[in-house]
Design an enzyme around this catalytic site. Sequence first.
Site, mmCIF file in Angstrom:
data_model
loop_
_atom_site.group_PDB
_atom_site.id
_atom_site.type_symbol
_atom_site.label_atom_id
_atom_site.label_comp_id
_atom_site.label_asym_id
_atom_site.label_seq_id
_atom_site.Cartn_x
_atom_site.Cartn_y
_atom_site.Cartn_z
ATOM 1 N N GLY A 102 0.747 -1.250 0.000
ATOM 2 C CA GLY A 102 0.000 0.000 0.000
ATOM 3 C C GLY A 102 0.774 1.296 0.000
ATOM 4 C CB CYS B 104 10.976 -4.468 -7.745
ATOM 5 S SG CYS B 104 9.951 -5.780 -7.107
#
Length: 775
Positions: A184, A317
């Site tokens: 989040g 990532c």
Amino acid sequence: MGRKNRNRQRAQQNRDGRPEGKRNRDDAGWGAGYSEIIKENKLFEHYYTELKIVPEGEFEQFMEAMREPLPATIRITGYKSHAKEILHTLKEKYFKEVQDLEVDGQKIEAPQPLSWYPDELAWHTNLSRKILRKSPLLEKFHQFLVSETESGNISRQEAVSMIPPLLLKIEPQHKILDMCAAPGSKTAQLIEMLHSDMDVPFPEGFVIANDVDNKRCYLLVHQAKRLNSPCIMVVNHDASSIPRLHFDQDGKKEVLFYDRILCDVPCSGDGTMRKNIDVWKKWTTSNSLHLHGLQIRIAVRGVEQLAVGGRMVYSTCSLNPIEDEAVIAALLEKSEGALELADASADLPGLKYMPGVTSWKVMSKEGQWFSDWSEVPASRHTQIRPTMFPPTDPEKLANMKLERCMRILPHHQNTGGFFVAVLVKKEPMPWNRRYPKLRNKEVNSSSEAAAASEELQEGESLADVPPADGSSTDAPVEALEGETPAEGNPSVPDTPDPSEVKKDHVCGPPPPKKMKLFGFKEDPFVFLTEDDPIFSPLQAFYDLSPDFPKLNVLTRTREGKKRNLYMVSKELRNVLLNNSERMKVINTGVKVWSRNNDGEQFGCAFRLAQEGIYTLCPYIRGRIIKIGVEDVKVLLTQENPFFSELGDDAHTQAKKLEMGSIVLRYLPDPQDLDAPQCPIDLCGWRGKTSIRPFVSRNECLHYLRMVGVEVFRDKQGKRNGGSTETQEGSTEDAEGLSREADLLEQEGEETEPNSSECNINGTEPVSSTCDGPPS
């Protein structure tokens, strides 16, 4: 006890019968620790040396950076108008105190702002948690970071993770979807940008944050709730088949398309080796091969729901082209010109990055390299797919402009590794050329039905997006064009169960039979009607303005007394009422009132909640006491202060009010530059002769710092600051209470106010019958 005994037996077995140095898998996580993980992986080095993603002559520097610990980075939230005050406190107090400090012979580097983040609102430092706790000055800084993070004023977030939301270019009117949102930190950034103007309590836009993992959704709720926004909704779906939503527009039911979509997909994560050290020993080429198909399906589902003219940011990532450029290339090829890679080179001045690669090879699990799909033997076709290779047509490859993708390498700016691409939708996707039909829309003739079915099937073959559950792609005509079929997928109900007739203003969860794969059963979302009897005392007691949006108020209870009242924006209300059978909502709205039964004798059974005070305050015209800086200090450091301890103005105002819930409002004085230059609203209770604020511990610390009072816990657990020194539980204890209350509320249980709402001394809030300091 049993677990400890079993661990003891394993340890004994290791000593007695296992060769020295060989560890049981069960012991690895507990006894080993990260210090025993060797930061080497020959396959990783060989793989990326062959792919040449690092500029020539820089590979050793790249590997050295990968082995170094990741610097800590913090971001000051831009959502609240207090951001400048926090930045001022950091620069003028904490950063100056640590810049010339040495701990165990190591010189502490002064924190530096990220050069590419706007307004100096993001900083990085080499301070580790271990170092933070070794010096009293750093201990204060650590406590500051902990309490401000829990209050939602600071976010500890990896630097590269901050990039995707910035590239979305959020505006307050945008409808935003975060497809894979947990835990989040990026979602919080999106909410902040939506509320860039604090004078607008209900922006026209909203954020729908989704995650496939039910448990991670609650972590997402905890992150989002720190920002107290009425414009966030957390849902629980498989991102590759997230349902298309509807909303009412001018009396007609329309399909919801998003202006901005964040598509931060699951990935192998080899760009996170600096913080996730386990990746060093777990990394193999098979990780990217397994994830490639899922990443394409999620990305395709995203662009299907993107509005024409909208932007979608795809990010990972991972440094692997199979998860990065290969996915983008496949998406662009399937779009047939509907999508375009945007040039974001000028959007973040100061950010160093490498352009996307345009050629790469694919390695099988066995270590064999392939340069083209034609080289892959048939026995490997289930492992390696055509979309993993770059386009063979030079003209098509050039038109894709893959060099517009952005690759962030760790050694260029001391960050993690990252990949990001910005896509702009110029026209509907080829399998969505016609405007999507709504469910249950009647087809006028059999020929139209056949044509619609044919187009849908063609679209799915173009998209090459098979359903995650393996069900047939022959979707019924009633399904939305381009929408993945829902057979067997409870998150995308085909048609509502006739027995589950939706009640007016009630947004219940999907029928129980369609929730088998999900976690906790959620309470319903029940919107109040304008003539609900609950509004009459609220209107009279707080003198609510005529434009107060009653229809935006909801509860989580169908029957019995309403414990808490929440508010959502008008647009989110629209979405909730029109899609309750199609999606599983975990949480939405911000709490604005809490029931206090003792308050009925004073005219209103609901007291104000601090979480929603900035949402509600624009509509409250009564029960307001204007206070000054010294009043803030008194209210937050003293226990139940008497009216006489406040300034003359506040004292006079308090005496005129009846007992009950109040707003304590500080307005900045432009002439007094030493005082906070932003408004502060606090919830409080006016007793017979005293006042008590209802503010959480961490927010209490935050507001005290803003008015120049530093309160911290020393090594013995004592609070020091202002004129008080009291024995109290740690900040971590307060965090635990807060999180426990959050979880209970998320699971449908309502909680009474507890010690997380108090003044700095940590005492329980007084009830309406109490007055003055407790005996």
